[in-house]
Design a protein around this motif. Structure first.
Motif, PDB file in Angstrom:
ATOM      1  N   CYS A  63       0.434  -1.377  -0.232  1.00 18.65           N
ATOM      2  CA  CYS A  63       0.102   0.034  -0.214  1.00 18.65           C
ATOM      3  C   CYS A  63       0.475   1.091  -0.142  1.00 18.65           C
ATOM      4  O   CYS A  63       2.046   1.084   0.054  1.00 18.65           O
ATOM      5  CB  CYS A  63      -1.112  -0.397   0.750  1.00 18.65           C
ATOM      6  SG  CYS A  63      -0.285   0.145   2.859  1.00 18.65           S
ATOM      7  N   THR A  64       0.346   2.401   0.123  1.00 16.88           N
ATOM      8  CA  THR A  64       0.294   3.772  -0.612  1.00 16.88           C
ATOM      9  C   THR A  64      -0.164   4.371   1.282  1.00 16.88           C
ATOM     10  O   THR A  64      -1.672   4.140   0.918  1.00 16.88           O
ATOM     11  CB  THR A  64       0.827   3.975  -1.354  1.00 16.88           C
ATOM     12  OG1 THR A  64      -0.548   4.338  -2.088  1.00 16.88           O
ATOM     13  CG2 THR A  64       1.885   3.584  -2.418  1.00 16.88           C
ATOM     14  N   PRO A  65       1.017   4.779   1.637  1.00 14.70           N
ATOM     15  CA  PRO A  65       2.333   5.287   1.674  1.00 14.70           C
ATOM     16  C   PRO A  65       2.253   4.237   2.962  1.00 14.70           C
ATOM     17  O   PRO A  65       1.830   2.652   3.703  1.00 14.70           O
ATOM     18  CB  PRO A  65       2.408   6.179   3.015  1.00 14.70           C
ATOM     19  CG  PRO A  65       1.360   6.867   3.458  1.00 14.70           C
ATOM     20  CD  PRO A  65       0.106   6.489   2.541  1.00 14.70           C
ATOM     21  N   GLU A  66       3.797   3.706   2.235  1.00 15.47           N
ATOM     22  CA  GLU A  66       4.509   2.298   3.555  1.00 15.47           C
ATOM     23  C   GLU A  66       6.181   2.679   3.896  1.00 15.47           C
ATOM     24  O   GLU A  66       6.824   2.683   3.014  1.00 15.47           O
ATOM     25  CB  GLU A  66       3.932   1.248   2.623  1.00 15.47           C
ATOM     26  CG  GLU A  66       4.386  -0.180   3.418  1.00 15.47           C
ATOM     27  CD  GLU A  66       4.300  -1.361   2.438  1.00 15.47           C
ATOM     28  OE1 GLU A  66       4.594  -2.585   3.068  1.00 15.47           O
ATOM     29  OE2 GLU A  66       3.291  -1.091   1.781  1.00 15.47           O
ATOM     30  N   PHE A  67       5.824   2.366   5.003  1.00 15.27           N
ATOM     31  CA  PHE A  67       7.540   2.712   6.036  1.00 15.27           C
ATOM     32  C   PHE A  67       8.254   1.378   5.761  1.00 15.27           C
ATOM     33  O   PHE A  67       7.124   0.686   7.043  1.00 15.27           O
ATOM     34  CB  PHE A  67       6.932   4.273   7.265  1.00 15.27           C
ATOM     35  CG  PHE A  67       6.694   5.115   6.071  1.00 15.27           C
ATOM     36  CD1 PHE A  67       7.029   6.052   5.840  1.00 15.27           C
ATOM     37  CD2 PHE A  67       5.513   5.431   6.418  1.00 15.27           C
ATOM     38  CE1 PHE A  67       6.010   6.959   5.578  1.00 15.27           C
ATOM     39  CE2 PHE A  67       4.366   6.264   6.283  1.00 15.27           C
ATOM     40  CZ  PHE A  67       4.873   7.128   5.814  1.00 15.27           C
ATOM     41  N   PHE A  68       9.854   1.485   5.607  1.00 10.88           N
ATOM     42  CA  PHE A  68      10.412   0.757   5.820  1.00 10.88           C
ATOM     43  C   PHE A  68      11.653   0.905   6.663  1.00 10.88           C
ATOM     44  O   PHE A  68      12.013   2.428   6.182  1.00 10.88           O
ATOM     45  CB  PHE A  68      11.013  -0.674   5.155  1.00 10.88           C
ATOM     46  CG  PHE A  68       9.968  -1.460   4.249  1.00 10.88           C
ATOM     47  CD1 PHE A  68       9.341  -3.150   4.607  1.00 10.88           C
ATOM     48  CD2 PHE A  68       9.191  -0.227   3.219  1.00 10.88           C
ATOM     49  CE1 PHE A  68       8.636  -3.463   3.914  1.00 10.88           C
ATOM     50  CE2 PHE A  68       7.604  -1.370   2.711  1.00 10.88           C
ATOM     51  CZ  PHE A  68       7.685  -2.822   3.036  1.00 10.88           C
ATOM     52  N   LEU A  69      12.419   0.871   7.917  1.00 11.63           N
ATOM     53  CA  LEU A  69      13.160   1.451   8.527  1.00 11.63           C
ATOM     54  C   LEU A  69      14.521   0.665   8.245  1.00 11.63           C
ATOM     55  O   LEU A  69      13.885  -0.622   9.027  1.00 11.63           O
ATOM     56  CB  LEU A  69      12.803   2.328   9.515  1.00 11.63           C
ATOM     57  CG  LEU A  69      14.330   3.069  10.775  1.00 11.63           C
ATOM     58  CD1 LEU A  69      14.699   4.407   9.569  1.00 11.63           C
ATOM     59  CD2 LEU A  69      13.551   3.623  11.595  1.00 11.63           C
ATOM     60  N   PHE A  70      15.295   0.980   8.114  1.00 11.31           N
ATOM     61  CA  PHE A  70      16.189   0.075   8.470  1.00 11.31           C
ATOM     62  C   PHE A  70      17.382   0.526   9.218  1.00 11.31           C
ATOM     63  O   PHE A  70      18.143   2.055   9.600  1.00 11.31           O
ATOM     64  CB  PHE A  70      17.637  -0.553   7.242  1.00 11.31           C
ATOM     65  CG  PHE A  70      16.142  -1.407   6.444  1.00 11.31           C
ATOM     66  CD1 PHE A  70      16.028  -2.294   6.021  1.00 11.31           C
ATOM     67  CD2 PHE A  70      15.098  -0.512   5.550  1.00 11.31           C
ATOM     68  CE1 PHE A  70      15.204  -3.570   5.724  1.00 11.31           C
ATOM     69  CE2 PHE A  70      14.034  -1.562   4.843  1.00 11.31           C
ATOM     70  CZ  PHE A  70      14.950  -2.642   4.534  1.00 11.31           C
TER      71      PHE A  70
END
Length: 232
Positions: A160-167
């Motif tokens: 989906c939008t928005p979708e967040f990935f933090l590394f």
């Protein structure tokens, strides 16, 4: 800079229900996936996707200016990947605050990249030419990449939008996915103020070397618009 959950899709969007992979596996996938995208100063150009052998070094072109060397021992920054698009009302609702949050944390050393994976067959307004206009209008401080093959979204498990990935990058170990959740509780029609609280708390933990809570609310928004007939 180096992101398949069980999903419920409705006419208004998609909700992530679970994290599909181990964090380390998702991080390795993220690094390989981004190699199929290229950002240039005045345009956004998809590159032909090639199979990458495990031992092969990756070269990601995402700079506006000439690259300058770094000393041995340099550690790659922590980074955030977000899937957005031009037309989604959930993204439009957050755009200014996404830019504000990104500007704040990029000054603290966080690397940020945005990706649009929507099909231009069904949604031409989300294509590269309009992405350029959107990036200029909202003054995006981060690269805005177009995923023409949609392979990057599939590899990240984005829905989906928005979708967040933090590394998070810790020494010599591979990047680790530590946050996969919402921006905050605000939605286009719920009158909740936009704060970016959920994502901000996760980034603060990463930048300060603290563990990120595993209690993460899934992102909610418009489903990614896949190419007609494409297999998800």
């Amino acid at each position: 800079m180096a992101v398949i959950p069980t999903v419920t899709v409705t006419s208004t969007g998609a909700r992530l229900l679970s994290l599909p992979r181990t964090l380390s596996t998702a991080a390795i996938t993220a690094s390989s996936s981004l190699s199929s995208l290229c950002y240039l100063n005045q345009g956004y150009y998809p590159l032909q996707r090639r199979r990458i052998l495990p031992a092969r070094k990756l070269a990601i072109r995402a700079a506006r200016t000439e690259s300058k060397g770094v000393s041995l021992g340099f550690r790659a920054p922590n980074f955030e990947v977000m899937f957005i698009c031009n037309h989604c009302p959930f993204v439009i609702h957050l755009k200014k605050d996404i830019v504000k949050l990104s500007n704040f944390y990029m000054k603290k050393g966080l690397a940020v990249v945005a990706i649009s994976s929507n099909s231009v067959v069904t949604h031409p307004q989300d294509g590269p030419e309009f992405m350029v206009e959107d990036a200029k209008l909202f003054k995006y401080p981060f690269p805005y990449l177009y995923d023409e093959s949609q392979e990057v979204a599939k590899d990240f498990g984005a829905v989906c939008t928005p979708e967040f990935f933090l590394f998070k990058k810790d020494g010599r170990r591979p990047f680790e996915l530590v946050y996969h959740g919402q921006f905050d509780d605000s939605r286009p029609s719920n009158n909740v103020p936009i704060t970016g609280r959920d994502l901000s708390l996760a980034i603060d933990c990463v930048l300060s070397g603290q563990p990120v809570s595993s209690n993460q609310k899934p992102s909610i928004g418009c489903s990614i618009k896949w190419h007609p007939g494409a297999k998800q």
